[in-house]
Motif scaffolding. Sequence first.
Motif, PDB file in Angstrom:
ATOM      1  N   LEU A  21       0.604  -1.279  -0.329  1.00 46.86           N
ATOM      2  CA  LEU A  21       0.222  -0.053   0.498  1.00 46.86           C
ATOM      3  C   LEU A  21       0.652   0.935  -0.052  1.00 46.86           C
ATOM      4  CD1 LEU A  21      -2.982  -0.563   2.197  1.00 46.86           C
ATOM      5  CD2 LEU A  21      -3.073  -0.924  -0.048  1.00 46.86           C
ATOM      6  N   LEU A  22       1.884   1.759   0.296  1.00 41.35           N
ATOM      7  CA  LEU A  22       2.589   2.476   1.076  1.00 41.35           C
ATOM      8  C   LEU A  22       3.624   2.222  -0.545  1.00 41.35           C
ATOM      9  CD1 LEU A  22       4.665   2.133   4.201  1.00 41.35           C
ATOM     10  CD2 LEU A  22       2.580   3.647   3.357  1.00 41.35           C
ATOM     11  N   THR A  82      -8.131  -2.449  -0.938  1.00 41.08           N
ATOM     12  CA  THR A  82      -7.465  -1.189  -0.538  1.00 41.08           C
ATOM     13  C   THR A  82      -6.232  -0.615  -0.923  1.00 41.08           C
ATOM     14  OG1 THR A  82      -5.630  -3.268   0.434  1.00 41.08           O
ATOM     15  CG2 THR A  82      -7.934  -3.335   1.492  1.00 41.08           C
ATOM     16  N   ALA A  83      -6.049  -0.900  -1.990  1.00 41.15           N
ATOM     17  CA  ALA A  83      -4.396  -1.049  -3.136  1.00 41.15           C
ATOM     18  C   ALA A  83      -5.294   0.524  -3.754  1.00 41.15           C
ATOM     19  CB  ALA A  83      -3.888  -2.111  -4.262  1.00 41.15           C
ATOM     20  N   VAL A  84      -6.917   0.251  -4.688  1.00 42.72           N
ATOM     21  CA  VAL A  84      -7.445   1.312  -4.799  1.00 42.72           C
ATOM     22  C   VAL A  84      -7.918   2.395  -4.183  1.00 42.72           C
ATOM     23  CG1 VAL A  84      -9.918   1.544  -6.225  1.00 42.72           C
ATOM     24  CG2 VAL A  84      -8.139  -0.259  -6.904  1.00 42.72           C
ATOM     25  N   MET A  85      -8.542   1.765  -2.956  1.00 40.90           N
ATOM     26  CA  MET A  85      -8.071   2.670  -1.567  1.00 40.90           C
ATOM     27  C   MET A  85      -7.609   4.215  -1.966  1.00 40.90           C
ATOM     28  SD  MET A  85     -10.672   0.455   1.037  1.00 40.90           S
ATOM     29  CE  MET A  85     -10.275   2.212   2.024  1.00 40.90           C
ATOM     30  N   LEU A  88      -7.235   6.272  -4.901  1.00 36.28           N
ATOM     31  CA  LEU A  88      -8.165   6.876  -4.911  1.00 36.28           C
ATOM     32  C   LEU A  88      -8.021   8.444  -3.962  1.00 36.28           C
ATOM     33  CD1 LEU A  88     -10.927   5.587  -7.126  1.00 36.28           C
ATOM     34  CD2 LEU A  88      -8.773   7.014  -7.953  1.00 36.28           C
ATOM     35  N   ALA A  89      -7.411   8.120  -2.790  1.00 33.95           N
ATOM     36  CA  ALA A  89      -7.950   9.050  -1.431  1.00 33.95           C
ATOM     37  C   ALA A  89      -7.373  10.314  -2.112  1.00 33.95           C
ATOM     38  CB  ALA A  89      -6.548   8.558  -0.690  1.00 33.95           C
ATOM     39  N   ASP A  90      -6.318  10.868  -3.107  1.00 29.04           N
ATOM     40  CA  ASP A  90      -6.608  12.794  -3.467  1.00 29.04           C
ATOM     41  C   ASP A  90      -7.615  13.275  -4.396  1.00 29.04           C
ATOM     42  OD1 ASP A  90      -5.466  11.401  -5.034  1.00 29.04           O
ATOM     43  OD2 ASP A  90      -3.440  12.368  -4.694  1.00 29.04           O
ATOM     44  N   GLY A  91      -8.178  12.339  -4.728  1.00 35.04           N
ATOM     45  CA  GLY A  91      -9.342  12.533  -5.641  1.00 35.04           C
ATOM     46  C   GLY A  91      -8.076  11.907  -6.988  1.00 35.04           C
ATOM     47  N   ILE A  92      -7.114  11.894  -7.068  1.00 39.04           N
ATOM     48  CA  ILE A  92      -6.643  11.716  -8.445  1.00 39.04           C
ATOM     49  C   ILE A  92      -6.020  10.502  -9.449  1.00 39.04           C
ATOM     50  CG2 ILE A  92      -4.362  12.623  -9.646  1.00 39.04           C
ATOM     51  CD1 ILE A  92      -5.272  15.267  -8.448  1.00 39.04           C
ATOM     52  N   TYR A  93      -6.460   9.955 -10.229  1.00 39.82           N
ATOM     53  CA  TYR A  93      -5.864   8.230 -10.608  1.00 39.82           C
ATOM     54  C   TYR A  93      -4.738   8.601 -10.690  1.00 39.82           C
ATOM     55  CZ  TYR A  93      -6.273   3.767 -11.963  1.00 39.82           C
ATOM     56  OH  TYR A  93      -5.271   2.194 -11.321  1.00 39.82           O
ATOM     57  N   SER A  94      -3.642   8.207 -11.077  1.00 40.98           N
ATOM     58  CA  SER A  94      -2.007   8.643 -11.947  1.00 40.98           C
ATOM     59  C   SER A  94      -2.067   7.492 -13.081  1.00 40.98           C
ATOM     60  CB  SER A  94      -1.201   9.432 -10.675  1.00 40.98           C
ATOM     61  OG  SER A  94      -0.958   8.061 -10.537  1.00 40.98           O
ATOM     62  N   PHE A  95      -0.980   7.823 -14.017  1.00 43.35           N
ATOM     63  CA  PHE A  95      -0.778   6.831 -14.699  1.00 43.35           C
ATOM     64  C   PHE A  95       0.441   5.593 -14.366  1.00 43.35           C
ATOM     65  CE2 PHE A  95      -0.632  10.193 -17.848  1.00 43.35           C
ATOM     66  CZ  PHE A  95      -1.817   9.634 -19.334  1.00 43.35           C
ATOM     67  N   CYS A  96       0.881   6.830 -12.668  1.00 40.58           N
ATOM     68  CA  CYS A  96       2.188   5.685 -12.486  1.00 40.58           C
ATOM     69  C   CYS A  96       0.794   5.161 -11.253  1.00 40.58           C
ATOM     70  CB  CYS A  96       2.725   6.864 -11.252  1.00 40.58           C
ATOM     71  SG  CYS A  96       3.892   7.271 -12.551  1.00 40.58           S
ATOM     72  N   GLU A  97       0.367   5.198 -10.668  1.00 39.16           N
ATOM     73  CA  GLU A  97      -1.069   4.376 -10.043  1.00 39.16           C
ATOM     74  C   GLU A  97      -1.200   2.962 -10.884  1.00 39.16           C
ATOM     75  OE1 GLU A  97      -2.049   7.330  -6.892  1.00 39.16           O
ATOM     76  OE2 GLU A  97      -3.379   7.717  -8.700  1.00 39.16           O
ATOM     77  N   VAL A 112      -9.032  -7.832 -13.200  1.00 36.29           N
ATOM     78  CA  VAL A 112     -10.209  -7.486 -12.901  1.00 36.29           C
ATOM     79  C   VAL A 112     -11.250  -5.907 -13.593  1.00 36.29           C
ATOM     80  CG1 VAL A 112     -10.645  -5.854  -9.770  1.00 36.29           C
ATOM     81  CG2 VAL A 112      -8.988  -7.761 -10.697  1.00 36.29           C
ATOM     82  N   ASP A 113     -12.418  -6.514 -14.069  1.00 33.61           N
ATOM     83  CA  ASP A 113     -12.679  -5.391 -14.555  1.00 33.61           C
ATOM     84  C   ASP A 113     -13.091  -4.014 -13.593  1.00 33.61           C
ATOM     85  OD1 ASP A 113     -13.422  -7.251 -16.523  1.00 33.61           O
ATOM     86  OD2 ASP A 113     -15.278  -7.850 -15.786  1.00 33.61           O
ATOM     87  N   ALA A 114     -13.371  -4.498 -12.999  1.00 37.09           N
ATOM     88  CA  ALA A 114     -13.451  -2.498 -12.096  1.00 37.09           C
ATOM     89  C   ALA A 114     -11.944  -2.065 -12.031  1.00 37.09           C
ATOM     90  CB  ALA A 114     -13.753  -2.576 -10.454  1.00 37.09           C
ATOM     91  N   ILE A 115     -10.420  -2.443 -12.155  1.00 39.68           N
ATOM     92  CA  ILE A 115      -8.980  -1.537 -12.033  1.00 39.68           C
ATOM     93  C   ILE A 115      -9.610  -1.276 -13.450  1.00 39.68           C
ATOM     94  CG2 ILE A 115      -7.069  -2.337 -11.871  1.00 39.68           C
ATOM     95  CD1 ILE A 115      -7.573  -3.741  -9.157  1.00 39.68           C
ATOM     96  N   ALA A 116      -9.974  -1.966 -14.819  1.00 37.06           N
ATOM     97  CA  ALA A 116      -9.390  -1.537 -16.143  1.00 37.06           C
ATOM     98  C   ALA A 116     -10.224  -0.648 -15.815  1.00 37.06           C
ATOM     99  CB  ALA A 116     -10.470  -3.078 -16.498  1.00 37.06           C
ATOM    100  N   ALA A 117     -11.799  -0.419 -15.425  1.00 37.55           N
ATOM    101  CA  ALA A 117     -12.369   0.873 -16.079  1.00 37.55           C
ATOM    102  C   ALA A 117     -11.958   1.625 -15.003  1.00 37.55           C
ATOM    103  CB  ALA A 117     -13.417   0.881 -15.312  1.00 37.55           C
ATOM    104  N   LEU A 118     -10.814   1.933 -14.513  1.00 39.53           N
ATOM    105  CA  LEU A 118     -10.784   3.059 -14.167  1.00 39.53           C
ATOM    106  C   LEU A 118      -9.352   4.020 -14.563  1.00 39.53           C
ATOM    107  CD1 LEU A 118      -9.161   2.471 -10.001  1.00 39.53           C
ATOM    108  CD2 LEU A 118      -9.997   3.377 -10.763  1.00 39.53           C
TER     109      LEU A 118
END
Length: 231
Positions: A21-22, A82-85, A88-97, A112-118
Motif C-alpha cells: 500500500l505504501l 485496499t490498493a484502489v482506496m 484514489l484517496a486524493d481524488g486523482i488517479y495517475s498513470f503511475c498508479e 479485475v474489470d473495475a481496475i480496467a475501468a479506472l
Amino acid sequence: MTEIVKTSYTNEQISVWLRGLLTIAWADGNFDEGEQDLIASLTQAEFAEEASVDAIFEPISPQELVAVLGQDRVTAENFLRTAVMVALADGIYSFCEDELLHELCDAFGVKVDAIAALRHTIEDTNNAAASEEERAFKAARDRSPHRDVLQPVRVWLDGWEIHDPSLAHFVCKMIPPQCPFERDITLFGHKLVHIPPMCKLNPLYDQLVGLRFRALSYLADDCKEDISEYC
C-alpha cells in the motif's frame, strides 16, 4: 479490547500488505517523509507489531508481494481493493498508479474489470496541479449518469464483504467517520500533509462510507469488539 475472531493473515503477510500500500502511495512521487511517519504511527501498532518501521517503508515489487500473500483470489481482491482506496484517496488517479495496479493484477494472475475501468479516469500529468474547483468539477462529472465510468468500481467495492479483523481495523482507520473538512495536519509546527474535503474530491466516497459501516458491523457483531474509538 478482546478480539474473539483471529486474523487469517500472518505478521509477515500484514507487513508485506502495508509495504504494498505504501508503494502505491509513493507511485506518483508525492509522498513525503512526514506522511510516512504519520501512516506508520496510525497503522504499525495495529497491523505489524513485530515489523520494523524501516522494513515497512521499503518499496516492494508485485512479484515479491505475491510471493508472500499467495495467489488466492479472495486475498488478491482484498489487497487490490485496499490498493484502489489508497490510489484514489486524493481524488486523482495517475498513470503511475494505474501501471502499478495492473502489474499487481498480472502478478496475482487475476483480471479485475473495475481496475480496467479506472483507466478512463486517468488525469493527464499537465492537470496534476489543477485547482480544487477543477478537480471537484471532474469528480462531479464522473458521478453524472451520462459518464459513469466508475460504476464497475462502485459495484466492486459495494460487494466487498469483510471477514478478517485486521482488514476491518484498517478500513476503519483509513476512512474517517464523516466527511472531513479541508485542513492541514501539522506536527511540532511543521506541515505534514494537506487533506482536501474527501466527499468533494473522491467520487467513491459513498462506497467508502458503506465499506466502513460494514467493517464496524463486523467488528461489533462478529468479533464482539468495542468500536467506540472509531465512532
